[in-house]
Design a protein around this motif. Structure first.
Motif, PDB file in Angstrom:
ATOM      1  N   LYS A  43     -42.763  21.067 -41.504  1.00  0.00           N
ATOM      2  CA  LYS A  43     -42.613  21.166 -40.051  1.00  0.00           C
ATOM      3  C   LYS A  43     -41.137  21.064 -39.647  1.00  0.00           C
ATOM      4  CE  LYS A  43     -44.131  18.560 -35.973  1.00  0.00           C
ATOM      5  NZ  LYS A  43     -44.878  17.385 -35.554  1.00  0.00           N
ATOM      6  N   SER A  44     -40.443  20.073 -40.190  1.00  0.00           N
ATOM      7  CA  SER A  44     -39.027  19.900 -39.840  1.00  0.00           C
ATOM      8  C   SER A  44     -38.167  20.993 -40.473  1.00  0.00           C
ATOM      9  CB  SER A  44     -38.531  18.511 -40.222  1.00  0.00           C
ATOM     10  OG  SER A  44     -38.704  18.291 -41.576  1.00  0.00           O
ATOM     11  N   ARG A  45     -38.527  21.437 -41.706  1.00  0.00           N
ATOM     12  CA  ARG A  45     -37.770  22.513 -42.348  1.00  0.00           C
ATOM     13  C   ARG A  45     -37.894  23.804 -41.545  1.00  0.00           C
ATOM     14  NH1 ARG A  45     -39.879  25.200 -47.671  1.00  0.00           N
ATOM     15  NH2 ARG A  45     -41.144  26.153 -46.053  1.00  0.00           N
ATOM     16  N   ASN A  46     -39.105  24.148 -41.134  1.00  0.00           N
ATOM     17  CA  ASN A  46     -39.315  25.383 -40.379  1.00  0.00           C
ATOM     18  C   ASN A  46     -38.632  25.329 -39.005  1.00  0.00           C
ATOM     19  OD1 ASN A  46     -40.732  26.537 -42.442  1.00  0.00           O
ATOM     20  ND2 ASN A  46     -42.735  25.926 -41.647  1.00  0.00           N
ATOM     21  N   ALA A  47     -38.653  24.161 -38.389  1.00  0.00           N
ATOM     22  CA  ALA A  47     -37.977  24.015 -37.095  1.00  0.00           C
ATOM     23  C   ALA A  47     -36.468  24.218 -37.265  1.00  0.00           C
ATOM     24  CB  ALA A  47     -38.267  22.651 -36.494  1.00  0.00           C
TER      25      ALA A  47
ATOM     26  N   ASP B  19     -33.223   8.869 -48.391  1.00  0.00           N
ATOM     27  CA  ASP B  19     -32.425   9.895 -47.717  1.00  0.00           C
ATOM     28  C   ASP B  19     -32.919  10.003 -46.281  1.00  0.00           C
ATOM     29  OD1 ASP B  19     -30.906  10.597 -49.950  1.00  0.00           O
ATOM     30  OD2 ASP B  19     -32.465  11.975 -50.677  1.00  0.00           O
ATOM     31  N   LEU B  20     -32.128  10.642 -45.456  1.00  0.00           N
ATOM     32  CA  LEU B  20     -32.541  10.903 -44.086  1.00  0.00           C
ATOM     33  C   LEU B  20     -32.776  12.388 -43.906  1.00  0.00           C
ATOM     34  CD1 LEU B  20     -30.195   8.647 -41.935  1.00  0.00           C
ATOM     35  CD2 LEU B  20     -32.620   8.330 -42.381  1.00  0.00           C
ATOM     36  N   CYS B  21     -33.779  12.739 -43.136  1.00  0.00           N
ATOM     37  CA  CYS B  21     -34.078  14.141 -42.843  1.00  0.00           C
ATOM     38  C   CYS B  21     -32.976  14.693 -41.945  1.00  0.00           C
ATOM     39  CB  CYS B  21     -35.431  14.238 -42.150  1.00  0.00           C
ATOM     40  SG  CYS B  21     -35.857  15.913 -41.664  1.00  0.00           S
ATOM     41  N   ASN B  22     -32.465  15.855 -42.326  1.00  0.00           N
ATOM     42  CA  ASN B  22     -31.383  16.454 -41.561  1.00  0.00           C
ATOM     43  C   ASN B  22     -31.825  16.952 -40.187  1.00  0.00           C
ATOM     44  OD1 ASN B  22     -30.290  16.681 -44.456  1.00  0.00           O
ATOM     45  ND2 ASN B  22     -28.547  17.186 -43.178  1.00  0.00           N
ATOM     46  N   PHE B  23     -33.099  17.151 -39.982  1.00  0.00           N
ATOM     47  CA  PHE B  23     -33.585  17.624 -38.692  1.00  0.00           C
ATOM     48  C   PHE B  23     -34.179  16.494 -37.852  1.00  0.00           C
ATOM     49  CE2 PHE B  23     -36.666  19.495 -35.798  1.00  0.00           C
ATOM     50  CZ  PHE B  23     -35.865  20.431 -35.165  1.00  0.00           C
ATOM     51  N   SER B  24     -35.175  15.814 -38.426  1.00  0.00           N
ATOM     52  CA  SER B  24     -35.905  14.830 -37.621  1.00  0.00           C
ATOM     53  C   SER B  24     -35.256  13.453 -37.628  1.00  0.00           C
ATOM     54  CB  SER B  24     -37.339  14.719 -38.120  1.00  0.00           C
ATOM     55  OG  SER B  24     -37.338  14.195 -39.429  1.00  0.00           O
ATOM     56  N   GLY B  25     -34.507  13.115 -38.663  1.00  0.00           N
ATOM     57  CA  GLY B  25     -33.897  11.799 -38.748  1.00  0.00           C
ATOM     58  C   GLY B  25     -34.786  10.757 -39.393  1.00  0.00           C
ATOM     59  N   TYR B  26     -36.000  11.140 -39.877  1.00  0.00           N
ATOM     60  CA  TYR B  26     -36.900  10.207 -40.536  1.00  0.00           C
ATOM     61  C   TYR B  26     -36.409   9.875 -41.940  1.00  0.00           C
ATOM     62  CZ  TYR B  26     -40.344  11.209 -36.879  1.00  0.00           C
ATOM     63  OH  TYR B  26     -40.994  11.342 -35.689  1.00  0.00           O
ATOM     64  N   LYS B  27     -36.879   8.739 -42.472  1.00  0.00           N
ATOM     65  CA  LYS B  27     -36.539   8.352 -43.839  1.00  0.00           C
ATOM     66  C   LYS B  27     -37.342   9.202 -44.831  1.00  0.00           C
ATOM     67  CE  LYS B  27     -35.830   3.545 -42.580  1.00  0.00           C
ATOM     68  NZ  LYS B  27     -36.433   2.212 -42.631  1.00  0.00           N
ATOM     69  N   ILE B  28     -36.683   9.597 -45.935  1.00  0.00           N
ATOM     70  CA  ILE B  28     -37.363  10.354 -46.994  1.00  0.00           C
ATOM     71  C   ILE B  28     -37.410   9.449 -48.221  1.00  0.00           C
ATOM     72  CG2 ILE B  28     -37.352  12.428 -48.405  1.00  0.00           C
ATOM     73  CD1 ILE B  28     -35.603  13.738 -46.282  1.00  0.00           C
ATOM     74  N   TYR B  29     -38.603   9.096 -48.647  1.00  0.00           N
ATOM     75  CA  TYR B  29     -38.768   8.233 -49.807  1.00  0.00           C
ATOM     76  C   TYR B  29     -38.685   9.063 -51.091  1.00  0.00           C
ATOM     77  CZ  TYR B  29     -39.957   4.443 -46.699  1.00  0.00           C
ATOM     78  OH  TYR B  29     -39.892   3.465 -45.743  1.00  0.00           O
ATOM     79  N   PRO B  30     -38.407   8.414 -52.228  1.00  0.00           N
ATOM     80  CA  PRO B  30     -38.317   9.159 -53.496  1.00  0.00           C
ATOM     81  C   PRO B  30     -39.603   9.916 -53.798  1.00  0.00           C
ATOM     82  CG  PRO B  30     -37.515   6.917 -53.777  1.00  0.00           C
ATOM     83  CD  PRO B  30     -38.092   6.996 -52.402  1.00  0.00           C
ATOM     84  N   SER B  31     -39.451  11.086 -54.379  1.00  0.00           N
ATOM     85  CA  SER B  31     -40.515  12.018 -54.759  1.00  0.00           C
ATOM     86  C   SER B  31     -41.189  12.652 -53.545  1.00  0.00           C
ATOM     87  CB  SER B  31     -41.578  11.361 -55.665  1.00  0.00           C
ATOM     88  OG  SER B  31     -42.434  10.538 -54.901  1.00  0.00           O
TER      89      SER B  31
END
Length: 160
Positions: free
Chosen positions: A37-41, A6-18
């Motif tokens: 950090k990205s969630r709080n931002a 998945d991609l992070c909705n804020f930072s754009g980084y890749k999110i690996y499973p788990s």
């Protein structure tokens, strides 16, 4: 075997499973974040284009893109002749091949004829204006004379 990233909705980084955090809003939309950090931002309504560690910022500021060393070659412009509206290509080429004296004589002749037309037009306008002016003056004089006779009080011979 391929991993579902998945991609992070804020930072754009890749999110690996788990890994990562999911946020479900009351309207049913689900947001994925890499870390707190990205969630709080995101929750503080920060603009990811203004935060230097996000992918959107790096894209906006053109960071990390490899630039081509070679310059793009400009195409050489080729001259191409074609007809213009109101003049065919043959007419244009014929005028170009004429001697300058002939062209100058033609130009002077055209200018002379246009001046004569303008002069005739002005004379016609002036003569028509004179005719209308005399008629208008006569009509105005008649109106004035009639108005003068009506506005004068009549003498009846009655004394007070």
């Amino acid at each position: 075997m391929s991993l579902k990233l998945d991609l992070c909705n804020f930072s754009g980084y890749k999110i690996y499973p788990s890994c990562g955090i999911r946020l479900a809003r009351t309207d049913g939309k689900i947001y994925n974040f890499v870390n707190k950090k990205s969630r709080n931002a995101y929750l503080m309504k920060k603009n990811p284009r203004k935060i230097s560690w996000t992918v959107l910022y790096r894209r906006k500021m053109k960071k990390g893109t490899e630039q081509d060393v070679t310059k793009k070659r400009a195409r050489k412009t080729t001259k191409f002749q074609r007809s213009i509206q109101g003049a065919t290509l043959e007419n244009i080429l014929a005028k170009r091949n004429q001697k300058p004296e002939v062209r100058k004589a033609q130009r002077e002749q055209v200018i002379r004829s246009q001046k004569e037309k303008l002069k005739a037009k002005k004379e016609a306008k002036a003569s028509s204006k004179k005719k209308t002016d005399t008629k208008a003056v006569r009509a105005a004089q008649k109106k004035i004379s009639k108005a003068n006779t009506k506005s004068r009080p009549g003498r009846t011979g009655v004394m007070m």
